[in-house]
Design a protein around this motif. Structure first.
Motif, short mmCIF file in Angstrom:
data_model
loop_
_atom_site.label_atom_id
_atom_site.label_comp_id
_atom_site.label_asym_id
_atom_site.label_seq_id
_atom_site.Cartn_x
_atom_site.Cartn_y
_atom_site.Cartn_z
N VAL A 121 0.86 -1.19 0.00
CA VAL A 121 0.00 0.00 0.00
C VAL A 121 0.89 1.24 0.00
CG1 VAL A 121 -1.64 1.35 1.38
CG2 VAL A 121 -1.95 -1.13 1.14
N ARG A 122 0.53 2.22 -0.80
CA ARG A 122 1.38 3.41 -0.94
C ARG A 122 0.95 4.57 -0.05
NH1 ARG A 122 2.46 5.31 -6.90
NH2 ARG A 122 0.25 5.79 -6.80
N ALA A 123 -0.36 4.64 0.30
CA ALA A 123 -0.84 5.86 0.95
C ALA A 123 -2.03 5.59 1.86
CB ALA A 123 -1.23 6.89 -0.12
N PHE A 124 -2.18 6.44 2.87
CA PHE A 124 -3.34 6.45 3.76
C PHE A 124 -4.07 7.79 3.61
CE2 PHE A 124 -1.32 3.66 7.35
CZ PHE A 124 -1.44 2.53 6.54
N VAL A 125 -5.40 7.73 3.58
CA VAL A 125 -6.22 8.92 3.76
C VAL A 125 -6.89 8.78 5.12
CG1 VAL A 125 -8.16 10.30 2.94
CG2 VAL A 125 -6.63 9.19 1.29
N ILE A 126 -6.58 9.67 6.04
CA ILE A 126 -7.05 9.60 7.42
C ILE A 126 -8.21 10.58 7.57
CG2 ILE A 126 -6.38 9.83 9.84
CD1 ILE A 126 -3.43 9.51 8.82
N SER A 127 -9.39 10.05 7.94
CA SER A 127 -10.57 10.92 7.98
C SER A 127 -11.59 10.39 8.98
CB SER A 127 -11.17 11.03 6.57
OG SER A 127 -11.63 9.78 6.12
N GLY A 128 -12.86 10.84 8.85
CA GLY A 128 -13.95 10.42 9.75
C GLY A 128 -14.86 9.45 9.06
N GLY A 129 -16.01 9.11 9.67
CA GLY A 129 -16.34 8.74 11.05
C GLY A 129 -16.52 9.81 12.09
N GLY A 130 -15.45 10.28 12.55
CA GLY A 130 -15.40 11.31 13.55
C GLY A 130 -14.34 12.32 13.12
N GLU A 131 -13.78 13.02 14.08
CA GLU A 131 -12.71 13.97 13.80
C GLU A 131 -11.38 13.31 14.15
OE1 GLU A 131 -9.89 16.44 13.11
OE2 GLU A 131 -11.92 16.78 12.33
N PRO A 132 -10.56 12.97 13.15
CA PRO A 132 -9.34 12.20 13.41
C PRO A 132 -8.37 12.87 14.37
CG PRO A 132 -9.39 13.02 11.14
CD PRO A 132 -10.75 13.24 11.72
N MET A 133 -8.36 14.20 14.42
CA MET A 133 -7.43 14.90 15.30
C MET A 133 -7.80 14.74 16.77
SD MET A 133 -5.04 16.01 13.40
CE MET A 133 -4.15 17.03 14.57
N LEU A 134 -8.97 14.18 17.06
CA LEU A 134 -9.36 13.93 18.45
C LEU A 134 -8.79 12.62 18.98
CD1 LEU A 134 -13.09 15.10 18.55
CD2 LEU A 134 -11.08 16.26 19.49
N HIS A 135 -8.20 11.82 18.10
CA HIS A 135 -7.57 10.58 18.57
C HIS A 135 -6.30 10.95 19.34
CE1 HIS A 135 -5.69 6.65 18.67
NE2 HIS A 135 -6.80 6.10 18.17
N SER A 136 -6.18 10.42 20.55
CA SER A 136 -5.07 10.82 21.42
C SER A 136 -3.70 10.47 20.85
CB SER A 136 -5.24 10.17 22.80
OG SER A 136 -5.32 8.76 22.69
N ASP A 137 -3.66 9.48 19.95
CA ASP A 137 -2.38 9.04 19.39
C ASP A 137 -2.26 9.32 17.90
OD1 ASP A 137 -1.16 7.92 21.75
OD2 ASP A 137 -2.60 6.28 21.61
N ILE A 138 -3.01 10.30 17.40
CA ILE A 138 -3.02 10.54 15.97
C ILE A 138 -1.64 10.94 15.46
CG2 ILE A 138 -3.75 12.96 16.23
CD1 ILE A 138 -4.72 10.52 13.39
N LEU A 139 -0.90 11.72 16.22
CA LEU A 139 0.43 12.14 15.77
C LEU A 139 1.39 10.95 15.73
CD1 LEU A 139 0.79 15.55 17.67
CD2 LEU A 139 -0.08 15.13 15.37
N LYS A 140 1.31 10.08 16.73
CA LYS A 140 2.15 8.89 16.76
C LYS A 140 1.82 7.97 15.58
CE LYS A 140 2.77 8.87 21.79
NZ LYS A 140 2.49 8.15 23.05
N PHE A 141 0.55 7.90 15.25
CA PHE A 141 0.12 7.08 14.11
C PHE A 141 0.71 7.61 12.81
CE2 PHE A 141 -3.58 6.49 10.99
CZ PHE A 141 -3.05 5.31 10.49
N ILE A 142 0.59 8.91 12.59
CA ILE A 142 1.13 9.51 11.36
C ILE A 142 2.64 9.34 11.32
CG2 ILE A 142 1.44 11.68 10.10
CD1 ILE A 142 -1.31 12.56 11.20
N ASP A 143 3.30 9.56 12.47
CA ASP A 143 4.76 9.39 12.53
C ASP A 143 5.16 7.96 12.15
OD1 ASP A 143 5.31 12.00 13.28
OD2 ASP A 143 5.28 11.56 15.43
N TYR A 144 4.46 6.98 12.72
CA TYR A 144 4.81 5.59 12.47
C TYR A 144 4.57 5.22 11.01
CZ TYR A 144 5.11 0.52 13.02
OH TYR A 144 5.46 -0.80 12.90
N ALA A 145 3.43 5.65 10.47
CA ALA A 145 3.11 5.32 9.08
C ALA A 145 4.13 5.92 8.12
CB ALA A 145 1.70 5.81 8.74
#
Length: 326
Positions: free
Chosen positions: A81-105
């Protein structure tokens, strides 16, 4: 060279990007659809209560843990897989680990994009946010521009490497908020475009070209805009090819065929209907290996018909005769 606006669209356009993906084209010639993008909903939590929300009936407490998000990244890497689009559902920036997720990906070589309501940008997030390829900030006729919102948007000016845009949901209101959003986009070289859309779930069709007429009448430059025009959607097809090309993983961990499945009016739900689930994200390698396409014939309208048609010509080349006559 000026970037073509088709760069910023997927549904309802000719999927021209497919021909530039050599691995995908090679797989298609071999009769296989492989995933190139995952659309991920890390959380259903949201700080807004939009009347038009297509996910208003989801369980707002549902979210993927950081461990689960990392598992998804690891699976994605194995599947090329080449790319992720991170979105809702809800507001993704409310996830407590959203920055760690983006960093890891991004550390694993996955390119990331974000769709957000724009309420939660802060300066300390900049080192991670600048790793994004693009970010679309949503707004609509019902929201108000507050000082807090202006402050959060000021963070954007400090992140020049990201391709920023607005997605404005037009519901027929002609007021200053729309003009102010346009002025923000036009006065900043950070914003590449403004996507003007209407409410897909409304029984009343609002012509987005009416929005253009209004902006023109107010002397607002609309050269950065593209306006979603009325579409006549057909029912889905038996083998939904896009369900393997760019599936969606929701906050429950379920895999769904696309990001528009919750718009199926005939099923009367403002959520991801569990009957449409293709399985858990841990099942994704098997789903791809065995080419378990979603049965799109249960969809009363398909937003990715152009994709399915285009992919079908690769997978069933015998449908095209006289190939020499381009």
């Amino acid at each position: 060279m000026q970037t073509d606006k088709i760069s910023y669209q997927s549904a309802n356009v000719v999927p021209i990007k497919i021909i530039y993906d050599k691995l995908l084209v090679s797989a298609l010639h071999g009769g296989q659809v492989v995933p190139r993008v995952l659309q991920i909903t890390p959380t259903n939590a949201c700080d807004l209560n939009c009347s038009y929300c297509c996910c208003s009936e989801v369980d707002r407490k549902e979210k993927l843990t950081l461990e689960q998000l990392k598992e998804i990244v690891d699976i994605a890497v194995r599947l090329d897989v080449r790319a992720f689009v991170i979105s809702g559902g809800g507001e993704p920036m409310l996830h407590s680990d959203i920055l760690k997720f983006i960093d890891y990906a991004t550390e694993q070589g996955i390119k990331c994009a974000l769709i957000t309501n724009g309420n939660h940008f802060q300066d300390y997030m900049i080192p991670t946010l600048q790793k994004l390829q693009w970010c679309r900030v949503s707004f609509d006729d019902d929201r108000k521009l507050t000082e807090k919102y202006y402050r959060t948007l000021s963070v954007i000016e400090k992140i020049p490497a990201v391709n920023w845009s607005f997605s404005y949901l037009y519901r027929g209101k002609k007021d200053s908020h729309f003009i102010k959003i346009m002025n923000i986009a036009n006065s900043s070289n950070r914003f590449s475009h403004v996507r003007v859309i209407n409410d897909s779930l409304s029984d009343k069709y609002i012509d987005t070209l009416d929005a253009k007429k209004y902006l023109d009448s107010q002397g607002v430059d609309t050269s950065k805009c593209f306006f979603k025009l009325q579409q006549h959607y057909k029912a889905g097809q038996k083998n939904c090819y896009i369900s393997l090309l760019k599936p969606r993983i929701t906050a429950t961990g379920d895999v769904f065929p696309c990001c528009a499945i919750q718009y199926q009016k005939a099923h009367g739900m403002k959520m991801y209907n569990p009957e449409f689930s293709m399985g858990h994200y841990s099942d994704l390698p098997e789903i791809i290996e065995k080419q378990k396409f979603f049965d799109g014939s249960i969809c009363n309208q398909c937003y990715y018909q152009n994709y399915n048609t285009f992919l079908g010509y690769y997978l069933e080349p015998e449908k095209i005769q006289d190939k020499e006559f381009i």
